[in-house]
Scaffold this motif. Structure first.
Motif, short mmCIF file in Angstrom:
data_model
loop_
_atom_site.label_atom_id
_atom_site.label_comp_id
_atom_site.label_asym_id
_atom_site.label_seq_id
_atom_site.Cartn_x
_atom_site.Cartn_y
_atom_site.Cartn_z
N ALA A 33 0.82 -1.22 0.00
CA ALA A 33 0.00 0.00 0.00
C ALA A 33 0.85 1.27 0.00
O ALA A 33 0.31 2.37 0.01
CB ALA A 33 -0.93 0.00 1.22
N GLU A 34 2.17 1.13 -0.01
CA GLU A 34 3.07 2.29 0.06
C GLU A 34 3.05 3.04 -1.28
O GLU A 34 3.59 2.58 -2.28
CB GLU A 34 4.49 1.82 0.39
CG GLU A 34 5.49 2.95 0.59
CD GLU A 34 5.16 3.80 1.80
OE1 GLU A 34 5.22 5.04 1.65
OE2 GLU A 34 4.83 3.24 2.86
N GLN A 35 2.42 4.21 -1.27
CA GLN A 35 2.22 4.96 -2.50
C GLN A 35 3.54 5.42 -3.11
O GLN A 35 3.69 5.45 -4.34
CB GLN A 35 1.31 6.17 -2.23
CG GLN A 35 0.76 6.83 -3.49
CD GLN A 35 -0.15 5.92 -4.29
OE1 GLN A 35 -0.84 5.08 -3.71
NE2 GLN A 35 -0.15 6.06 -5.61
N GLU A 36 4.50 5.79 -2.26
CA GLU A 36 5.79 6.27 -2.78
C GLU A 36 6.51 5.17 -3.55
O GLU A 36 7.14 5.42 -4.58
CB GLU A 36 6.65 6.77 -1.62
CG GLU A 36 8.09 7.16 -2.01
CD GLU A 36 8.14 8.21 -3.13
OE1 GLU A 36 9.08 8.16 -3.94
OE2 GLU A 36 7.22 9.07 -3.21
N LEU A 37 6.43 3.93 -3.08
CA LEU A 37 7.07 2.81 -3.78
C LEU A 37 6.39 2.55 -5.12
O LEU A 37 7.06 2.28 -6.12
CB LEU A 37 7.01 1.54 -2.91
CG LEU A 37 7.90 1.53 -1.66
CD1 LEU A 37 7.61 0.30 -0.82
CD2 LEU A 37 9.37 1.59 -2.04
N ILE A 38 5.06 2.64 -5.15
CA ILE A 38 4.33 2.46 -6.41
C ILE A 38 4.76 3.53 -7.41
O ILE A 38 5.01 3.25 -8.59
CB ILE A 38 2.81 2.51 -6.17
CG1 ILE A 38 2.37 1.36 -5.26
CG2 ILE A 38 2.06 2.44 -7.50
CD1 ILE A 38 0.91 1.42 -4.84
N SER A 39 4.85 4.78 -6.92
CA SER A 39 5.26 5.88 -7.80
C SER A 39 6.69 5.70 -8.27
O SER A 39 7.02 6.03 -9.41
CB SER A 39 5.12 7.22 -7.05
OG SER A 39 3.77 7.46 -6.70
N ARG A 40 7.55 5.15 -7.40
CA ARG A 40 8.95 4.94 -7.79
C ARG A 40 9.06 3.92 -8.92
O ARG A 40 9.83 4.10 -9.86
CB ARG A 40 9.76 4.47 -6.57
CG ARG A 40 11.27 4.64 -6.73
CD ARG A 40 12.03 3.95 -5.63
NE ARG A 40 11.62 4.39 -4.30
CZ ARG A 40 12.03 3.80 -3.19
NH1 ARG A 40 12.82 2.72 -3.25
NH2 ARG A 40 11.65 4.26 -2.01
N VAL A 41 8.27 2.84 -8.82
CA VAL A 41 8.25 1.83 -9.89
C VAL A 41 7.73 2.45 -11.18
O VAL A 41 8.30 2.24 -12.26
CB VAL A 41 7.39 0.62 -9.48
CG1 VAL A 41 7.23 -0.34 -10.65
CG2 VAL A 41 8.01 -0.10 -8.29
N VAL A 70 -0.10 -0.48 -16.51
CA VAL A 70 -0.70 -1.18 -15.38
C VAL A 70 -0.34 -0.49 -14.07
O VAL A 70 -1.19 -0.33 -13.18
CB VAL A 70 -0.25 -2.66 -15.37
CG1 VAL A 70 -0.79 -3.37 -14.15
CG2 VAL A 70 -0.71 -3.36 -16.64
N PHE A 71 0.91 -0.05 -13.93
CA PHE A 71 1.32 0.60 -12.68
C PHE A 71 0.72 2.00 -12.56
O PHE A 71 0.58 2.51 -11.44
CB PHE A 71 2.85 0.64 -12.55
CG PHE A 71 3.35 -0.42 -11.63
CD1 PHE A 71 3.43 -0.19 -10.27
CD2 PHE A 71 3.70 -1.66 -12.11
CE1 PHE A 71 3.85 -1.18 -9.40
CE2 PHE A 71 4.14 -2.65 -11.25
CZ PHE A 71 4.21 -2.41 -9.89
N ASP A 72 0.36 2.60 -13.67
CA ASP A 72 -0.35 3.86 -13.60
C ASP A 72 -1.72 3.63 -12.96
O ASP A 72 -2.21 4.45 -12.16
CB ASP A 72 -0.50 4.46 -15.00
CG ASP A 72 -0.97 5.90 -14.96
OD1 ASP A 72 -0.74 6.58 -13.92
OD2 ASP A 72 -1.57 6.37 -15.94
N MET A 73 -2.33 2.49 -13.31
CA MET A 73 -3.62 2.15 -12.68
C MET A 73 -3.44 1.88 -11.19
O MET A 73 -4.28 2.28 -10.37
CB MET A 73 -4.21 0.92 -13.37
CG MET A 73 -4.62 1.16 -14.81
SD MET A 73 -5.33 -0.33 -15.54
CE MET A 73 -5.70 0.26 -17.20
N ALA A 74 -2.36 1.19 -10.84
CA ALA A 74 -2.09 0.93 -9.41
C ALA A 74 -1.84 2.24 -8.67
O ALA A 74 -2.27 2.42 -7.53
CB ALA A 74 -0.90 -0.01 -9.27
#
Length: 707
Positions: A33-41, A70-74
């Motif tokens: 659920a860590e938003q910063e990690l999702i944004s980093r990917v 897909v990661f933009d959706m996440a």
């Protein structure tokens, strides 16, 4: 016009991005659920895609676009981050690397695997068609699409000054594509800086004369902007500044004066502003509104604050320089030659006895020592990058074997010579694979034994004098000394009459062909891994120690030198021949008289303060002719945790040794790890004590068997 595009900058940076991407994905798996990690990917994928298209890697850009979508959706909360998404993205990361390797002349990437990954990613999206949107092409803005509408009260306004080097076209870079990338991030206004464009007849079509100032309003952090320029940051002037947040700008912008704005932008300096302000101050003084001293104080305050900011900017602007490793190796070789010549100069000065020449030699020695230390420090790298690689190994292998294992790392900031780090990867892979397969038990077995079902492997590095200790520790089943001894007898590695200490039994796991695996698997069982570890570590002039408690776990400690280029050695002589023993292994030196030899009754042992120590005669070992002196010297060293003596005619003293590799004619002389040039121009061979002791022991065993 044909311009040869240099893609090395892209591929080098892309490999680093892929390494960071793998680390981010493994962190994200633990904190989905860590938003910063999702944004980093997402940013890593976006950067690889955009720059890949810019440098002509269209296949990489198209494939990466699928993952980015897909990661933009996440990132927007449309889909959750699941283990399946992490697995597919890790596989996509490996596929991108394979595509880059193929572009560099390696094996072709498996397109069927790429299609399988894309299909898997599309199956995760609510609208499968949206995940298959047309990928970016190199002809336009890579992956251009509407950016998420930022909330007005959370947006940042950045001023980006981008001035490419005049020769940037020669690398195949199109600056306009970078500007289009910025437009993807939010509301973007671009102002061209054209003051350096010459007259038409003086223009060179291969030269870039234009710069740009971009005002970007977006719900992003500064790193997202830097990612756009990551592949050209060394080829341009890049200044990114957060002007203010939207609301603050609305509240304050009206009160900003032209001089303040120009000063903040760097278009004028404090002195120029001061010159412009002085007439205003004079007018205020003349009008009696304010005193001259107060105007002067205000200007001084402005100047002091600006100077502080300028110094801070200068410090922040300091950047590193990328240097190819072969150039660095060449520099180290030249420094080694210089150290050798400096030693020769010092010896010549002392022989002649000229005081002035001796002073010059001392100064050259001081400068050479500083140059040597600085050059060696350039080759030193932190070991954290190597450690991070094993997180993926532990994750994949534990899943394959149905085990739950957590990898804990510490001491990643420890520095080692780049050459040592490069050669350390394979031994650590073998050790960790062995710990996962043989050491850590399955969750059911661990529960039955009262352990946490999640096993732990700890990878740690610490400095220890001129060496670095790397420990691989697991909390698994441990080693059974009796079982290892029985296996050693079965394999013919030891005889049934041999009495082994527990530590000696543990070291059997490093013998060639030794394995306790019940069956051969993809992970282990063939008896080749740990033998490779021993040979590799000894090739680095290191040593291995094993400690284990049955049922509790095993710790394998690698002791490695900080650098392979220079070692502290003990210079010795046998007749007219010089040898060097690694000083780190030397414990003491004692005399060996003819009387001591008689007391031993023909055995090569000596009694040192009640301890019987075996020794090897260097003269006999290398068949050096001549007569030994009445009193010889024994250099006692620690080899494989045993005290072994090496008999020489004379101990010359400590010698800082610049290591030179031996030529092809000596490639089978494994008892020497290299050579060094002495101050008198002579050559001294560097002894590999571990291999010398092992060969002597093997020869004695063969002689006993023959008898």
């Amino acid at each position: 016009m044909n311009v040869e595009i240099d893609t090395s900058a892209f591929t080098e940076e892309a490999y680093e991005l892929l390494s960071e991407l793998e680390d981010s994905l493994l962190e994200l798996e633990a904190s989905p659920a860590e938003q910063e990690l999702i944004s980093r990917v997402f940013r890593a994928m976006h950067t690889i895609k955009g720059s890949g298209a810019m440098f002509g890697f269209d296949a990489v850009a198209e494939f990466t676009h699928e993952v980015e979508t897909v990661f933009d959706m996440a990132r927007n909360g449309t889909i959750p981050v699941t283990k399946q998404l992490i697995d597919l993205t890790l596989a996509a990361r490996d596929q991108i690397r394979a595509m880059l390797d193929a572009a560099a002349g390696g094996e072709p990437a498996d397109q069927a695997n790429a299609n399988k990954i894309i299909a898997g990613l599309r199956s995760l999206t609510p609208d499968k068609k949206s995940a298959g949107a047309a990928p970016a092409s190199s002809g336009g803005a890579p992956g251009k699409g509407p950016a998420p509408a930022p909330a007005a009260n959370e947006s940042n306004i950045f001023r980006v000054r981008f001035v490419p080097n005049t020769d940037i076209f020669g690398t195949g870079t199109n600056p306009l594509l970078l500007l289009n990338e910025l437009r993807d991030l939010g509301d973007c206004r671009v102002v061209a800086i054209t003051d350096k464009i010459p007259e038409f007849e003086d223009m060179d079509p291969e030269t870039c004369y234009t710069g740009w100032e971009i005002f970007l309003t977006a719900q992003i952090a500064e790193n997202a902007i830097r990612d756009v320029f990551i592949f050209v940051e060394d080829e341009c002037e890049l200044n990114i500044r957060l002007i203010d947040r939207d609301q603050a700008m609305r509240d304050q912008q009206e009160g900003k004066k032209l001089g303040q704005i120009l000063l903040e932008r760097g278009d004028i300096n404090p002195k120029e502003l001061e010159t412009a302000l002085l007439p205003l101050g004079d007018r205020l003084v003349q009008a009696g509104v304010i005193s001259h001293d107060k105007v002067k104080a205000a200007l001084t305050e402005q100047q002091v604050v600006q100077e502080k900011q300028d110094k801070k900017k200068t410090a922040e602007a300091a950047t590193s320089v990328r240097v190819p490793s072969d150039k660095l190796d060449n520099l180290v070789d030249l420094v080694g030659e210089l150290v050798t010549m400096q030693a020769r100069l010092t010896q010549t000065a002392n022989t002649i006895g000229d005081h002035t020449l001796q002073l010059i030699a001392e100064e050259v020695e001081r400068l050479t020592a500083e140059l040597r230390d600085n050059t060696m420090s350039i080759r030193m790298l932190t070991i954290d990058t190597t450690f991070n690689k094993f997180k993926r190994l532990v994750r994949d292998l534990s899943t394959e074997l149905g085990k739950e294992i957590e990898l804990i790392t510490s001491g990643g900031e420890t520095e080692l010579d780049k050459t040592v780090i490069d050669q350390l990867n394979d031994p650590l892979v073998h050790i960790i694979r062995n710990s996962i397969d043989h050491g850590v038990e399955s969750p059911d077995v661990r529960r039955a034994r009262g352990k946490n079902p999640v096993g732990k492997i700890t990878l740690a590095a610490i400095h220890s004098g001129a060496s670095v200790l790397i420990r691989v520790e697991d909390d698994g089943a441990g080693l059974d000394a009796a079982k290892l001894r029985a296996k050693g007898i079965e394999k013919g590695l030891i005889s049934a009459d041999d009495e082994l200490t527990e530590k000696e039994a543990f070291l059997l796991i490093f013998a060639a062909g030794f394995s306790t695996a019940a069956k051969i698997t993809n992970v282990s069982g063939r008896g080749v891994g740990m033998d490779v570890v021993r040979r590799s570590i000894e090739g680095l002039r290191g040593s291995i120690d094993v400690a284990s408690v049955l049922g509790k776990g095993t710790t394998i400690t690698l002791k490695l030198p900080l650098t392979l280029a220079i070692i502290e050695g003990l210079l010795v002589m046998v007749e007219d021949e010089y040898f060097v023993l690694p000083l780190a292994a030397v414990e003491e030196c004692v005399e060996l008289s003819r009387e001591d030899v008689k007391k031993a009754h023909g055995r090569h042992v000596i009694n040192v303060r009640g301890e019987i120590i075996p020794y090897i005669r260097i003269r006999d070992r290398f068949e050096i002719s001549g007569t030994a002196p009445e009193i010889e010297q024994i250099v006692i060293a620690e080899v494989d945790e045993k005290r072994i003596g090496f008999v020489v005619d004379k101990v010359v003293g400590q010698h800082q040794t610049v290591i030179k590799t031996l030529g092809k004619n000596f490639q089978h002389s494994e008892e020497f790890s290299g050579a060094t040039i002495l101050g008198n121009g002579g050559v001294a061979l560097i002894l590999d004590l571990n291999k010398m002791v092992r060969y002597v022991e093997e020869e004695e065993i063969r002689e006993l068997d023959a008898a």
